[in-house]
Design a protein around this motif. Structure first.
Motif, mmCIF file in Angstrom:
data_model
loop_
_atom_site.group_PDB
_atom_site.id
_atom_site.type_symbol
_atom_site.label_atom_id
_atom_site.label_comp_id
_atom_site.label_asym_id
_atom_site.label_seq_id
_atom_site.Cartn_x
_atom_site.Cartn_y
_atom_site.Cartn_z
ATOM 1 N N ILE A 115 -6.874 2.346 -1.687
ATOM 2 C CA ILE A 115 -6.312 1.237 -2.330
ATOM 3 C C ILE A 115 -7.547 0.392 -2.535
ATOM 4 C CG2 ILE A 115 -4.123 1.278 -1.318
ATOM 5 C CD1 ILE A 115 -4.813 -0.947 0.314
ATOM 6 N N ALA A 123 0.943 -0.912 -0.096
ATOM 7 C CA ALA A 123 -0.120 -0.192 0.071
ATOM 8 C C ALA A 123 0.760 1.361 -0.103
ATOM 9 C CB ALA A 123 -0.939 0.143 1.158
ATOM 10 N N PRO A 170 -9.055 -1.805 0.926
ATOM 11 C CA PRO A 170 -8.628 -1.083 2.164
ATOM 12 C C PRO A 170 -8.670 -2.046 3.345
ATOM 13 C CG PRO A 170 -10.656 -0.387 1.369
ATOM 14 C CD PRO A 170 -10.114 -1.171 0.209
ATOM 15 N N SER A 212 -2.755 5.848 -1.890
ATOM 16 C CA SER A 212 -3.160 5.417 -0.705
ATOM 17 C C SER A 212 -2.660 6.362 0.527
ATOM 18 C CB SER A 212 -2.468 4.131 -0.378
ATOM 19 O OG SER A 212 -1.107 4.325 -0.191
ATOM 20 N N VAL A 225 -5.442 1.790 6.346
ATOM 21 C CA VAL A 225 -5.118 2.028 5.008
ATOM 22 C C VAL A 225 -6.081 2.135 4.117
ATOM 23 C CG1 VAL A 225 -3.702 1.076 3.168
ATOM 24 C CG2 VAL A 225 -3.000 0.612 5.594
ATOM 25 N N THR A 226 -6.266 3.273 3.417
ATOM 26 C CA THR A 226 -7.177 3.746 2.533
ATOM 27 C C THR A 226 -6.770 4.138 1.236
ATOM 28 O OG1 THR A 226 -7.575 5.760 3.249
ATOM 29 C CG2 THR A 226 -9.149 4.273 4.254
ATOM 30 N N GLN A 249 1.828 2.967 -3.613
ATOM 31 C CA GLN A 249 0.797 3.373 -4.167
ATOM 32 C C GLN A 249 0.518 4.865 -3.639
ATOM 33 O OE1 GLN A 249 -2.643 0.855 -4.743
ATOM 34 N NE2 GLN A 249 -1.453 -0.970 -3.867
#
Length: 261
Positions: A201, A173, A204, A179, A198-199, A176
């Motif tokens: 992506i 993540a 998540p 993210s 974690v968001t 990216q």
């Protein structure tokens, strides 16, 4: 870097902050200029650290989070503990780690019934289904690798995720740009834990780890399978005898020569 990495993000001074007692009031233009200078320095600091004023880590600061997490897991290898979990289907899991020699045992239940076990020892592995167990040698080249994700998925019925898998998900993540990784502190299963949300992506997730590196919570999707687990109790030390086959099951021994661990 300390575990509470997110708290390193600088915070802007409160608008209502008062001047020191006895200080002479600044002219309006000087005060306005000072506020602009503070805002500019804050923006620069946030950009350099890679975090936002809300405590979220963006692209430039994610390597710090990943490296800190890897160090936490590495230090946790030396600890011994027994952790109990609730799984999504009302099942249960027990994770036991011994620090030296390093050994891991994952045992799973569906309801009150035993459903599987995966054990990684120094020189061998143990895999159990609900009906039998298999003991096999570990290849020397495998002894520095994380637990076999495939064997663990089979033993758990795709209901569990290891700390090594969590680290891999966070690392992926972090690569990216879209993210965002938010870090906070919580209490799960009576233990203070550090959590990462974690968001931004495709899949998540939220993951929490204890100080010893044991999973404390995971909600997300791994390889297309939804996983929801939560720590219910934790204690230092090894409880019971979890590093062998179930005594009530037949055992198939595939070792070249039986040897102690």
């Amino acid at each position: 870097m300390p575990a509470n990495a997110a708290q390193w993000c600088p915070s802007a001074p409160s608008r209502g902050a008062s001047q020191p007692t006895g200080a002479r009031p600044a002219p309006a233009r000087r005060t306005a200029a000072r506020r602009v200078a503070i805002a500019a320095s804050m923006a620069a600091a946030l950009l350099l650290t890679g975090c936002s004023a809300t405590g979220a880590y963006h692209f430039r600061g994610r390597s710090v989070v990943v490296n800190d997490l890897a160090a936490q897991l590495d230090h946790g290898q030396a600890r011994s503990y027994t952790a109990h979990y609730r799984l999504a289907d009302a099942g249960r899991a027990v994770l036991v780690q011994q620090g030296s020699p390093h050994r891991l045992s994952y045992t799973f239940f569906t309801g009150s019934d035993f459903s599987g076990r995966y054990v990684r020892l120094v020189t061998r592995t143990v895999r159990c289904t609900a009906t039998s167990c298999t003991v096999a040698d570990r290849a020397p080249t495998d002894r520095i690798r994380p637990p076999d994700a495939g064997a663990l998925a089979a033993a758990s019925g795709d209901r569990f995720v290891t700390t090594e898998q969590i680290l891999g998900l966070v690392r992926t993540a972090a690569e990216q740009r879209a993210s965002t990784i938010e870090v906070d502190r919580r209490t799960v299963g009576g233990q203070p834990v550090r959590c990462l949300r974690v968001t931004g992506i495709k899949a998540p997730f939220t993951a929490c780890l204890t100080h010893s590196g044991a999973p404390a919570l995971f909600r997300g999707t791994v390889d297309g399978r939804p996983i929801d687990l939560a720590l219910t109790s934790y204690q230092a030390g090894v409880v019971g005898h979890p590093f062998g086959p179930r005594q009530d099951l037949p055992v198939v021994d595939h070792r070249a020569s039986p040897a102690p661990n």
